[in-house]
Design a protein around this motif. Structure first.
Motif, short mmCIF file in Angstrom:
data_model
loop_
_atom_site.label_atom_id
_atom_site.label_comp_id
_atom_site.label_asym_id
_atom_site.label_seq_id
_atom_site.Cartn_x
_atom_site.Cartn_y
_atom_site.Cartn_z
N PHE A 775 0.84 -1.20 0.00
CA PHE A 775 0.00 0.00 0.00
C PHE A 775 0.88 1.25 0.00
CE2 PHE A 775 -2.07 -3.37 2.60
CZ PHE A 775 -2.88 -3.84 1.57
N ASP A 776 1.78 1.28 -0.95
CA ASP A 776 2.70 2.41 -1.08
C ASP A 776 1.95 3.62 -1.61
OD1 ASP A 776 5.50 3.48 -1.22
OD2 ASP A 776 4.93 3.66 -3.33
N LEU A 777 1.86 4.67 -0.81
CA LEU A 777 1.05 5.83 -1.17
C LEU A 777 1.59 6.54 -2.41
CD1 LEU A 777 0.24 7.39 2.34
CD2 LEU A 777 -1.21 5.97 0.89
N THR A 778 2.90 6.56 -2.55
CA THR A 778 3.49 7.22 -3.72
C THR A 778 3.04 6.55 -5.01
OG1 THR A 778 5.44 7.86 -2.44
CG2 THR A 778 5.65 7.86 -4.84
N THR A 779 3.05 5.21 -5.01
CA THR A 779 2.63 4.48 -6.20
C THR A 779 1.16 4.72 -6.48
OG1 THR A 779 4.28 2.78 -5.73
CG2 THR A 779 2.53 2.20 -7.26
N PHE A 780 0.33 4.66 -5.44
CA PHE A 780 -1.10 4.90 -5.64
C PHE A 780 -1.33 6.31 -6.20
CE2 PHE A 780 -1.66 1.03 -3.49
CZ PHE A 780 -3.00 0.67 -3.48
N ALA A 781 -0.61 7.29 -5.66
CA ALA A 781 -0.79 8.67 -6.11
C ALA A 781 -0.35 8.84 -7.57
CB ALA A 781 0.00 9.62 -5.20
N LEU A 782 0.78 8.24 -7.92
CA LEU A 782 1.27 8.36 -9.30
C LEU A 782 0.32 7.66 -10.27
CD1 LEU A 782 5.10 7.78 -8.77
CD2 LEU A 782 3.95 9.93 -9.38
N ALA A 783 -0.21 6.51 -9.87
CA ALA A 783 -1.16 5.80 -10.73
C ALA A 783 -2.43 6.64 -10.92
CB ALA A 783 -1.50 4.43 -10.14
N GLY A 784 -2.91 7.24 -9.83
CA GLY A 784 -4.09 8.09 -9.93
C GLY A 784 -3.85 9.30 -10.81
N LEU A 785 -2.66 9.90 -10.69
CA LEU A 785 -2.32 11.05 -11.52
C LEU A 785 -2.26 10.67 -13.00
CD1 LEU A 785 -1.42 14.02 -11.70
CD2 LEU A 785 0.93 13.23 -11.36
N ALA A 786 -1.64 9.52 -13.28
CA ALA A 786 -1.55 9.05 -14.67
C ALA A 786 -2.94 8.82 -15.25
CB ALA A 786 -0.72 7.78 -14.74
N LEU A 787 -3.82 8.23 -14.45
CA LEU A 787 -5.18 7.98 -14.92
C LEU A 787 -5.91 9.30 -15.18
CD1 LEU A 787 -7.37 5.71 -15.34
CD2 LEU A 787 -8.15 6.29 -13.05
N ALA A 788 -5.79 10.25 -14.25
CA ALA A 788 -6.49 11.52 -14.40
C ALA A 788 -6.00 12.28 -15.64
CB ALA A 788 -6.31 12.37 -13.15
N VAL A 789 -4.70 12.31 -15.84
CA VAL A 789 -4.14 13.03 -16.99
C VAL A 789 -4.60 12.38 -18.29
CG1 VAL A 789 -1.99 13.53 -18.22
CG2 VAL A 789 -2.14 13.91 -15.75
N THR A 790 -4.58 11.04 -18.34
CA THR A 790 -5.00 10.34 -19.55
C THR A 790 -6.48 10.57 -19.82
OG1 THR A 790 -3.34 8.63 -19.13
CG2 THR A 790 -5.11 8.09 -20.67
N ALA A 791 -7.31 10.48 -18.78
CA ALA A 791 -8.75 10.69 -18.96
C ALA A 791 -9.04 12.11 -19.43
CB ALA A 791 -9.48 10.39 -17.66
N LEU A 792 -8.37 13.09 -18.84
CA LEU A 792 -8.58 14.49 -19.25
C LEU A 792 -8.10 14.72 -20.69
CD1 LEU A 792 -7.74 16.59 -16.08
CD2 LEU A 792 -9.96 16.28 -17.17
N ALA A 793 -6.99 14.08 -21.05
CA ALA A 793 -6.50 14.21 -22.42
C ALA A 793 -7.51 13.62 -23.40
CB ALA A 793 -5.15 13.52 -22.56
N ALA A 794 -8.11 12.47 -23.01
CA ALA A 794 -9.13 11.85 -23.86
C ALA A 794 -10.38 12.71 -23.94
CB ALA A 794 -9.47 10.46 -23.33
N ALA A 795 -10.71 13.40 -22.83
CA ALA A 795 -11.90 14.25 -22.81
C ALA A 795 -11.70 15.56 -23.56
CB ALA A 795 -12.30 14.53 -21.37
N PHE A 796 -10.45 15.97 -23.73
CA PHE A 796 -10.18 17.28 -24.33
C PHE A 796 -10.64 17.35 -25.78
CE2 PHE A 796 -7.44 20.40 -26.44
CZ PHE A 796 -7.70 21.51 -25.65
#
Length: 814
Positions: A775-796
């Motif tokens: 449950f490494d918080l850094t990994t969870f945060a980076l994965a969430g950031l990658a998902l958010a950026v990708t989703a926003l790029a797809a929505a743009f």
């Protein structure tokens, strides 16, 4: 209407929409391809029965020394006899010893090392192995003083002897012991433990197995034990009987089973034991590609829903002309079946192309990798997945078939989606993003674990060092050098090569030794007469060993040329062993003795140096205590280590040639640089990170396409709304933010749901991680950031398209 009519109509519909069909087939083909490929591994390794007779009735006995940390101390001949006679649920008990021989033949075959199984004659009967040529071992071959004989596996016979049928009765030398070839087995798998065997031999071929210590000692344990359950016997009953006998033996022979070592006995199915290490990795991999398939299905469902909304007019017209909802639904199923079968066919192509890579991946974890293939169950799995996806997509909630069927007015107007359909589409997108988040988190944990493993200090230099094994053949003919003569020859000859800075011989090189075992150590002048059990390894080394590997000498001196057979026995110990035996006291100058498994203590040896710990048995394992003994006193090993000032590759062949020149009967193999050995050690972690990373990236790409598709369709349905808003004063930025806000809401929901899935997945993969918490918080945060950026790029892109709506044109179109 019949199936033929529906299928004909489906083919016409597919031809009319090549873009939709291509996207459907490619998406499903990729998902089915990775699932078929991985399932072929899971089926071959975990599900398919072992390729041996009555494999489900064969069990494996282990005798762990729990307190000493030894998972299986194996069995002595006396113990084998006890379990053969004392467990009624065992029909037959089979002995097996894994041994590597130096093979020399007079027919011109190159001297080489070969892996043998030392077995009793019933081994072939129990496993159902039959000879293609000659015979297998017989009861007469088990008798003391019997002729040394071997039975070749078909693969070894083909590779080494060119499938020559005249090989029968040919005599070969196995590490100096003459043995006659009496048979060749039928083609098939030949393994008992973690290695494929080249041939099987009776005990007469091995002097050690005929030694007095093997024959007379209850504590000389070197034999693996298998058993076939008697007809009607259950595993639980057999295990209970064997454990009862084990407890009796520990009471009758307490000296053979010291309490401090914690001896126990386990009985498990052979297949379960063979797949124990591979099972969690492959099941997790299957779950990962299953998630990719779910993502693809969600994407296809959204694609299908969008297409059907656009076809409401067509479906309504057909309904008005007399087609029932059931007939319309059957037509949709037929279209999906055509597309799904095409996707399954493409998936099979992907699976075939990836079979070699996945089999190589599987070989890192199991000896059954050669059995991976597209068998009938794998093909059935592919077909079932394809048809299952087709039916599922046709039965999705929100399909506008029934309402549209009787509403002809829809045919004349613009198709619009219902709220139910919109909820389904958004739910599918959230599911895709949530699964992607879970997969990204898992891949991130494995990547960070790989980085942590690669940054570990192994305790030795890996640059410009080459190792090779040069085992003495003990052949009866031809010039030979003893190991000490070989060392002197190499030290004199190879050290004169340009670029060579050190040469040494050792029992094993780093990352190549067998697992450490429990040894009993005594300290001269210690506070207690009792010995101390330590899980340790012994490595007999020549002068130059520590220099060649760049190991740090903390105190004292290394092994030197003066430490010969007539000098006082000396050793160098690792830092962890010095601390274990002496605590904070100085170890240099003290004397220690040791014994194995409760045997008699050897002679005293003086500690002359202490070296820093190294990860000799795996970068992911804690350093193991090691005793480095002087080779001239304790016996020479067979591993030649050469350190150079530059690339050791060109010099490796020259060193091997000098060994051949000095001793033509000595096989030289396993020529590897330390960099290669480190890469091999890290390979399972690297392969896991790569494979899971590829699947996570594929999942993220599919999810991004899903977000783009749903929002693009939503924008197309809201053209009039955007036109009106801009007509009454809304600027393009407000419209852009409106669409992006919709994408953010979908992503936020996915992060909440996906966080729970990622948490469960991280728990499951804890055993695959190195120095990284699940449950490494850094990994969870980076994965969430990658998902958010990708989703926003797809929505743009849909959001940008919404800003280009012409208000007047939108109003006129309505």
């Amino acid at each position: 209407m019949g199936i033929r009519h529906h299928m004909t109509g489906a083919l016409r519909a597919v031809r009319r929409n090549p873009g939709y069909a291509g996207a459907f087939i490619l998406t499903l083909g990729l998902a089915i391809g990775v699932n078929t490929a991985v399932f072929s591994v899971v089926h071959a390794v975990l599900l398919a029965p072992l390729p041996f007779q009555d494999a489900d009735r064969i069990v494996y006995l282990q005798q762990p020394a729990v307190r000493a940390g030894v998972p299986n101390a194996t069995f002595s001949f006396h113990e084998v006899a006890d379990y053969r006679d004392g467990v009624p649920s065992f029909d037959q008990v089979v002995e097996f010893g894994d041994w590597t021989f130096s093979v020399v033949s007079s027919d011109g075959t190159e001297p080489h090392r070969a892996i043998a199984g030392l077995v009793t004659s019933n081994y072939f009967e129990v496993l159902g192995m039959r000879p293609a040529l000659g015979r297998a071992l017989t009861v007469q071959d088990d008798q003391p003083g019997a002729e040394a004989v071997i039975v070749l596996t078909h693969r070894y016979w083909t590779r080494v002897f060119g499938a020559d049928p005249a090989v029968l009765d040919r005599v070969v030398e196995l590490s100096g012991q003459r043995a006659r070839i009496v048979g060749v087995l039928e083609p098939g798998s030949h393994y008992t433990g973690s290695r494929q065997q080249d041939f099987y031999a009776n005990y007469t071929t091995n002097d050690h197995y005929q030694s007095a210590s093997m024959l007379d000692s209850r504590t000389h344990r070197m034999t693996d034990v298998f058993a076939r359950l008697a007809p009607g016997a259950e595993l639980e009953t057999a295990a209970r009987e064997a454990q009862t006998l084990a407890a009796t033996l520990r009471q009758e022979y307490p000296d053979a089973y010291p309490e401090r070592l914690g001896y126990d006995l386990t009985v498990s199915r052979w297949q379960d034991e063979l797949t124990r290490e591979a099972r969690p990795v492959f099941l997790l991999l299957m779950a990962t590609v299953g998630a990719v398939l779910l993502l693809a299905c969600a994407n296809l469902a959204n694609l299908t829903l969008t297409r059907l909304v656009r076809r409401q007019g067509e479906l309504a017209t057909r309904g008005a002309l007399g087609a029932s909802p059931a007939e319309l639904r059957a037509g949709l199923v037929a279209e999906n079946v055509v597309l799904a079968l095409a996707g399954a066919a493409l998936g099979l192509v992907f699976a075939v192309l990836s079979r070699g890579a996945l089999a190589a991946y599987a070989a890192r974890f199991t000896v059954r990798a050669d059995e991976v293939g597209l068998s009938a169950p794998v093909l059935a799995f592919t077909l079932a997945v394809g048809i299952g996806v087709a039916v599922l997509l046709a039965l999705l909630p929100g399909m506008p078939v029934a309402p549209a069927a009787g509403n002809l007015s829809v045919a004349a107007g613009r198709a619009t989606g219902s709220r139910a359909r919109k909820r389904v589409q958004r739910g599918l997108v959230v599911t895709q993003l949530a699964l992607s988040f879970a997969l990204l988190t898992g891949a991130g944990l494995l990547v960070r674990s790989l980085l942590a493993l690669q940054s570990v200090d192994p305790g030795f230099d890996t640059d410009n060092v080459v190792t090779m094994e040069a085992f003495q053949s003990f052949a009866a003919t031809g010039p030979q050098l003893s190991n000490d003569d070989l060392f002197r020859h190499l030290r004199h000859d190879v050290m004169s090569f340009p670029g060579v800075r050190a040469v040494a011989i050792a029992s094993f090189a780093p990352l190549t030794g067998s697992n450490p075992v429990a040894w009993n150590f005594a300290v001269e002048g210690g506070e207690t007469d009792e010995s101390q059990s330590v899980l340790a390894a012994f490595n007999n080394v020549t002068p130059g060993y520590f220099d060649a590997l760049g190991m740090t000498l903390l105190r004292g001196r290394p092994i030197e040329m003066m430490d010969g057979p007539d000098a006082e026995p000396v050793v160098v110990v690792s830092e962890s062993l010095a601390e274990t035996l002496f605590g904070a006291d100085e170890a240099v100058g003290r004397r220690i003795a040791w014994s194995f498994s409760g045997g008699t203590m050897g002679e005293w040896a003086r500690i002359v140096g202490v070296v820093a710990d190294g990860r000799q048995f795996g970068l992911d394992r804690d350093p193991v205590p090691v005793v480095y003994a002087a080779a001239e006193q304790a016996g020479y090993g067979f591993t030649v280590i050469t350190a150079t000032t530059g690339d050791p590759g060109p010099l490796a062949r020259a060193v091997a040639d000098r060994i051949h020149e000095a001793d033509p009967t000595r096989p030289v193999d396993r020529i590897r640089t330390l960099e290669d050995l480190v890469a091999d050690d890290v390979a399972p972690t690297r392969l896991n990170a790569t494979l899971f990373g590829v699947f996570a990236a594929l999942a993220l790409a599919i999810a991004a396409v899903g977000v783009l598709g749903v929002l693009a369709f939503s924008v197309s349905q809201r053209t009039r709304e955007f036109g009106l808003r801009m007509a009454i004063g809304a600027d393009r930025g407000m419209v852009l933010r409106s669409v992006l806000r919709e994408g953010l809401l979908l992503t936020g929901g996915a992060l909440v749901i996906g966080g729970a899935a990622a948490w469960l997945g991280a728990r499951a993969m804890g055993g695959l991680l190195f120095e990284i918490e699940p449950f490494d918080l850094t990994t969870f945060a980076l994965a969430g950031l990658a998902l958010a950026v990708t989703a926003l790029a797809a929505a743009f892109l849909p959001a940008l398209q919404a800003t280009k709506v012409d208000p007047m044109q939108a109003m006129r179109s309505e």
